[in-house]
Design a protein around this motif. Structure first.
Motif, PDB file in Angstrom:
ATOM      1  N   ILE A  21       0.841  -1.076   0.016  1.00  0.00           N
ATOM      2  CA  ILE A  21      -0.109   0.147  -0.042  1.00  0.00           C
ATOM      3  C   ILE A  21       0.966   1.390  -0.277  1.00  0.00           C
ATOM      4  O   ILE A  21       1.795   1.360   0.892  1.00  0.00           O
ATOM      5  CB  ILE A  21      -1.102  -0.102   1.110  1.00  0.00           C
TER       6      ILE A  21
ATOM      7  N   ARG B  19      -7.341   2.387  -1.125  1.00  0.00           N
ATOM      8  CA  ARG B  19      -5.901   1.975  -0.862  1.00  0.00           C
ATOM      9  C   ARG B  19      -5.378   2.099  -2.369  1.00  0.00           C
ATOM     10  O   ARG B  19      -5.860   1.653  -3.182  1.00  0.00           O
ATOM     11  CB  ARG B  19      -5.850   0.562  -0.588  1.00  0.00           C
TER      12      ARG B  19
ATOM     13  N   TYR C  40      -3.203   6.021   1.076  1.00  0.00           N
ATOM     14  CA  TYR C  40      -4.678   5.855   1.387  1.00  0.00           C
ATOM     15  C   TYR C  40      -5.300   7.226   0.972  1.00  0.00           C
ATOM     16  O   TYR C  40      -4.766   8.148   1.582  1.00  0.00           O
ATOM     17  CB  TYR C  40      -5.022   5.469   2.850  1.00  0.00           C
TER      18      TYR C  40
END
Length: 67
Positions: A34, A47, A37
């Motif tokens: 990731i 994400r 966000y």
């Protein structure tokens, strides 16, 4: 280039919900991470995925997790 499931789905001409399982598997295998966000409407977050080791992941707060 880091992309969300929605962005990847648009490129592959597939519904985004078909990618979530596979993105999770790639993340568990350590192939992607990731990168950030993105805030969405109604307090949701999106994400953004990137290949593992793609620059420095941007640290950001996850709602309900970081306080």
């Amino acid at each position: 280039m880091p992309q969300s499931a929605r962005e990847l789905a648009d490129r592959a001409d597939l519904p985004a919900d078909r990618l979530y399982y596979h993105l999770g598997q790639l993340e568990r295998a350590g192939l992607i991470e990731i990168a950030e966000y993105r805030p969405l409407a109604r307090g949701k977050v999106e994400r953004v995925h990137a290949p593992r080791g793609h620059g420095t992941p941007q640290r950001c707060r996850r709602p309900g997790r970081d306080g």
